[in-house]
Design an enzyme around this catalytic site. Structure first.
Site, short mmCIF file in Angstrom:
data_model
loop_
_atom_site.label_atom_id
_atom_site.label_comp_id
_atom_site.label_asym_id
_atom_site.label_seq_id
_atom_site.Cartn_x
_atom_site.Cartn_y
_atom_site.Cartn_z
N ASP A 173 25.29 11.12 -2.85
CA ASP A 173 25.89 12.00 -3.66
C ASP A 173 25.70 11.44 -4.77
O ASP A 173 26.29 10.62 -5.21
CB ASP A 173 26.87 13.43 -3.21
CG ASP A 173 28.19 12.22 -2.74
OD1 ASP A 173 28.51 11.41 -3.36
OD2 ASP A 173 28.06 12.31 -1.44
N ASP B 207 8.64 4.64 -1.51
CA ASP B 207 7.74 4.71 -0.95
C ASP B 207 7.48 3.87 0.08
O ASP B 207 6.16 3.85 -0.11
CB ASP B 207 6.33 5.71 -1.95
CG ASP B 207 7.17 6.90 -2.08
OD1 ASP B 207 7.44 8.07 -1.77
OD2 ASP B 207 6.49 7.59 -3.19
N ASP C 69 13.50 13.09 -12.51
CA ASP C 69 13.02 13.21 -11.63
C ASP C 69 11.78 14.45 -11.58
O ASP C 69 12.60 15.54 -11.45
CB ASP C 69 12.70 12.46 -9.65
CG ASP C 69 11.61 11.95 -9.01
OD1 ASP C 69 10.72 12.86 -9.25
OD2 ASP C 69 12.48 10.63 -8.35
N ASP D 24 30.17 12.58 3.97
CA ASP D 24 29.35 13.30 5.25
C ASP D 24 27.59 12.48 5.59
O ASP D 24 27.23 13.53 6.03
CB ASP D 24 29.26 14.71 4.53
CG ASP D 24 28.25 15.07 2.76
OD1 ASP D 24 27.27 13.53 3.02
OD2 ASP D 24 27.31 15.82 2.36
N ASN E 137 31.86 11.94 -0.27
CA ASN E 137 32.58 12.60 0.67
C ASN E 137 32.46 11.93 2.26
O ASN E 137 33.17 12.55 3.50
CB ASN E 137 32.47 13.88 0.44
CG ASN E 137 31.43 14.32 0.52
OD1 ASN E 137 30.37 13.19 0.87
ND2 ASN E 137 30.91 15.44 0.15
N ASP F 119 6.89 12.66 -11.31
CA ASP F 119 5.77 12.34 -9.85
C ASP F 119 4.62 13.28 -9.55
O ASP F 119 4.24 14.25 -10.14
CB ASP F 119 6.89 13.83 -8.41
CG ASP F 119 6.23 13.15 -6.86
OD1 ASP F 119 6.48 12.41 -6.71
OD2 ASP F 119 6.29 14.69 -6.44
N GLU G 35 3.96 8.88 -12.03
CA GLU G 35 3.52 8.75 -11.25
C GLU G 35 2.02 8.38 -11.03
O GLU G 35 1.88 9.71 -11.01
CB GLU G 35 4.55 8.53 -9.76
CG GLU G 35 3.91 8.16 -8.89
CD GLU G 35 4.44 8.73 -7.44
OE1 GLU G 35 4.34 8.39 -6.69
OE2 GLU G 35 4.63 9.76 -7.26
N ASP H 83 27.74 7.71 -0.60
CA ASP H 83 28.22 8.50 0.15
C ASP H 83 29.60 8.72 -0.45
O ASP H 83 31.12 7.88 0.09
CB ASP H 83 27.80 8.81 1.73
CG ASP H 83 28.43 9.96 2.00
OD1 ASP H 83 28.63 10.64 1.50
OD2 ASP H 83 28.82 9.55 2.76
O1 TEU Z 1 4.85 9.96 -3.85
C1 TEU Z 1 3.06 10.44 -3.94
C2 TEU Z 1 2.44 9.51 -3.01
O2 TEU Z 1 1.86 9.89 -2.90
C3 TEU Z 1 3.02 8.99 -2.19
O3 TEU Z 1 4.05 9.02 -1.19
C4 TEU Z 1 2.30 7.96 -0.99
O4 TEU Z 1 1.14 7.64 -1.94
C5 TEU Z 1 2.00 8.23 0.03
O5 TEU Z 1 3.30 8.01 0.76
C6 TEU Z 1 0.70 7.49 0.16
O6 TEU Z 1 0.60 6.97 1.86
C7 TEU Z 1 5.70 10.95 -4.38
C8 TEU Z 1 6.55 11.35 -4.00
O7 TEU Z 1 7.37 9.73 -4.36
C9 TEU Z 1 7.33 10.72 -2.05
O8 TEU Z 1 8.65 10.73 -2.35
C10 TEU Z 1 7.07 12.78 -2.37
O9 TEU Z 1 6.74 11.95 -1.00
C11 TEU Z 1 5.86 12.59 -2.85
O10 TEU Z 1 5.08 12.61 -4.05
C12 TEU Z 1 5.69 13.80 -3.24
O11 TEU Z 1 6.21 14.67 -3.63
CA CA Z 2 28.20 13.19 0.43
#
Ligand code: TEU
Ligand code: CA
Length: 514
Positions: A28, A305, A97, A24, A22, A193, A233, A20
């Site tokens: 960033d 995740d 992403d 807040d 700044n 994603d 992913e 971070d």
């Molecule tokens: O993640 C995909 C996703 O399905 C996971 O979040 C996981 O399967 C889920 O938590 C089931 O337990 C991607 C991103 O990495 C995640 O951060 C996002 O929340 C999700 O897609 C939606 O965009």
């Molecule tokens: Ca910041």
């Protein structure tokens, strides 16, 4: 810049919580810029930046309301341009992403779509009544009623994340524009994603992995003038999907994230802990399968995740150093492209908090309240502590000083932080440095064949070999193990002494000239 696939070593930066600049309380882009020296010291040569785009923040930036501008907390367009340039100057490759399965319901496309305006009318999946009983990943029905349009729309994740309709050519064109825009800004590629979900098959009842998946991906990334690195992913990936999407002859993706080795429980909040043996035996099978098919896999144990791997698979108390360094060795000596996640290089652990306020992730909160009548509060918090996504999302602990932060800091920050690790005799970071430089030096680690020579409940041994050189990696799991003699000179170990009896979580690398 050396951009050969096999030489890439990625580091995932969860921008919200990396640094971070700044004060807040939110990480960033300028914060990332200030840590380039840290990344260089670690030795990585590629970064993945998680979403920094304009977003209402219902799912920490994965609910995007404008693909072309930055969220105010993250910085400005000029900040990201400067960051990409500086990373490149330092020999670091950058991927960003790409969230293509859904947009925020605050996105103008959705606003126009709910009003049935022009071409936007069919940008999303609208139905008078829900056509099936699909469930949202975050709990509850995947269909939500919209008052404006008087219809239901599909949201595979939060209600505020509406799935876009890839069967619509205009939607596909929108994402081509997004890709072109970020490539023009200097990005070298994309982490895509939930990419396997963009192609649905309503007839087959499949919310993803539909028959047009390959065509949509190829159409997006294999256009004239487009050349970039892509990692999809794909939670549903098995070897067939991996072949279809990542074999070089398929012109779709460079590589993908398969979660097979990490999906060991019945859902992330299930009871019980998987073992290191379970995880590594799947990783080993995946290595053999992908190599046989001529694919380039990724190797990773953590991301934003997932819970922390030291806590999940090993011992985060008595053997934290040994566990973290063993996992580091597994990340950096296998075949494929390693993806380190911020904090893994100092052995960060899961973080305990007494109330749900310490775990604000939409998925954890959903679990907590939906299980209210089924599980006691303590048990629900315990499950979230083991499996929740906030474990990877707390502010990177640079020193022991807790800063202002949007999310409660790691509970063990005084004990586990970058500075303390550096000052320590047993530094996880220094072990990672050694591994990274070894990977850069030893051709067999990047290009060599992979052979698993032992996989038992207590130990794992494999070799990497090419051009007359062989590196053997041997490790023991939680109980330690007695291993047969291994030929070669010891080049790295996380214990001072090595005999035939391996200590818990001991890992040793041997090099042999053949
Ligand atoms: O993640 C995909 C996703 O399905 C996971 O979040 C996981 O399967 C889920 O938590 C089931 O337990 C991607 C991103 O990495 C995640 O951060 C996002 O929340 C999700 O897609 C939606 O965009
Ligand atoms: Ca910041």
């Amino acid at each position: 810049m050396d951009m050969r696939l096999e030489s890439l070593i990625f580091y995932q930066i969860y921008v919200n919580s990396f640094c971070d600049s700044n004060g807040d309380g939110i990480g960033d882009i300028k914060g990332v810029l200030s840590k380039i020296d840290y990344l260089k010291a670690l030795g990585i040569n590629a970064v993945w930046l998680t979403p920094f785009y304009k977003s209402p923040g219902k799912d920490n930036g994965y609910d995007i309301s404008d693909y072309y501008s930055l969220n105010v907390d993250m910085g400005t367009t000029s900040d990201i341009e400067t960051l990409i340039k500086s990373l490149h100057k330092n020999g670091i490759f950058v991927i960003v992403d790409l969230v293509a399965n859904h947009t925020s319901t605050a996105h103008p496309w959705f606003e126009n779509s709910r009003q049935k305006k022009g071409k936007y009318k069919d940008y999303y999946f609208w139905y008078k009544t829900p056509p099936n009983d699909w469930k949202s990943v975050f709990g509850g029905s995947a269909w939500a009623y919209d008052e404006v349009r008087n219809e239901y729309y599909l949201h595979s994740f939060a209600t505020e994340q509406a799935d876009v309709n890839w069967d619509n050519e205009n939607v596909r064109k929108e994402f081509e524009k997004v890709v072109d825009f970020w490539l023009k800004k200097g990005a070298d590629g994309f982490r895509c994603d939930v990419l396997d979900m963009i192609a649905k098959d309503f007839e087959e009842g499949k919310n993803g992995n539909g028959e047009h998946l390959h065509a949509y991906i190829k159409g997006l990334f294999h256009r004239k003038g487009v050349k970039c690195f892509t990692v999809g992913e794909c939670w549903s990936a098995d070897i067939n999907l991996a072949k279809d999407l990542t074999h070089p002859s398929k012109n779709a993706l460079t590589t993908l994230f398969s979660f097979w080795h990490l999906c060991l429980e019945k859902g992330r909040f299930a009871k019980g802990k998987p073992t290191l043996y379970q995880m590594l035996s799947r990783l080993s099978t995946w290595q053999t399968q992908t190599l046989k098919e001529g694919l380039t896999p990724t190797v990773f144990f953590e991301n934003h995740d997932l819970p922390r791997s030291v806590s999940r698979f090993c011992d985060d108390k008595k053997y934290r150093y040994e566990s973290a360094t063993l996992l580091g060795a597994m990340l950096l000596t296998h075949y494929g492209i390693p993806f380190l996640f911020q904090g893994e290089e100092i052995g960060l652990t899961n973080s305990w908090h007494d109330t749900i306020d310490g775990y604000p992730d939409v998925e954890s909160v959903g679990f907590y309240f939906s299980k209210k009548t089924k599980l006691l509060k303590g048990e629900r918090l315990k499950r979230i502590y083991f499996g929740g996504r906030d474990n990877g999302r707390r502010m990177m602990p640079w020193t022991e000083k807790k800063q202002k932060s949007w999310l409660a800091p790691y509970d063990r920050q005084r004990e586990i932080n970058v500075k303390k690790d550096a000052d320590s005799q047993k530094s996880v970071f220094r072990f990672y440095q050694a591994l990274v430089s070894l990977r850069k030096q030893e051709k067999c680690l990047t290009q060599g064949a992979y052979v698993c020579t032992r996989m038992t409940k207590n130990a794992y041994v494999f070799t990497r070999e090419s051009d007359g050189e062989k590196i053997t990696v041997a490790c023991a799991f939680e109980k330690g193990a007695t291993l047969p003699e291994i030929e070669g000179e010891i080049i790295l170990s996380n214990y001072e002494k090595t005999g035939s009896r391996f200590q818990p979580y001991q890992v040793v690398l041997y090099k042999q000239i053949l």
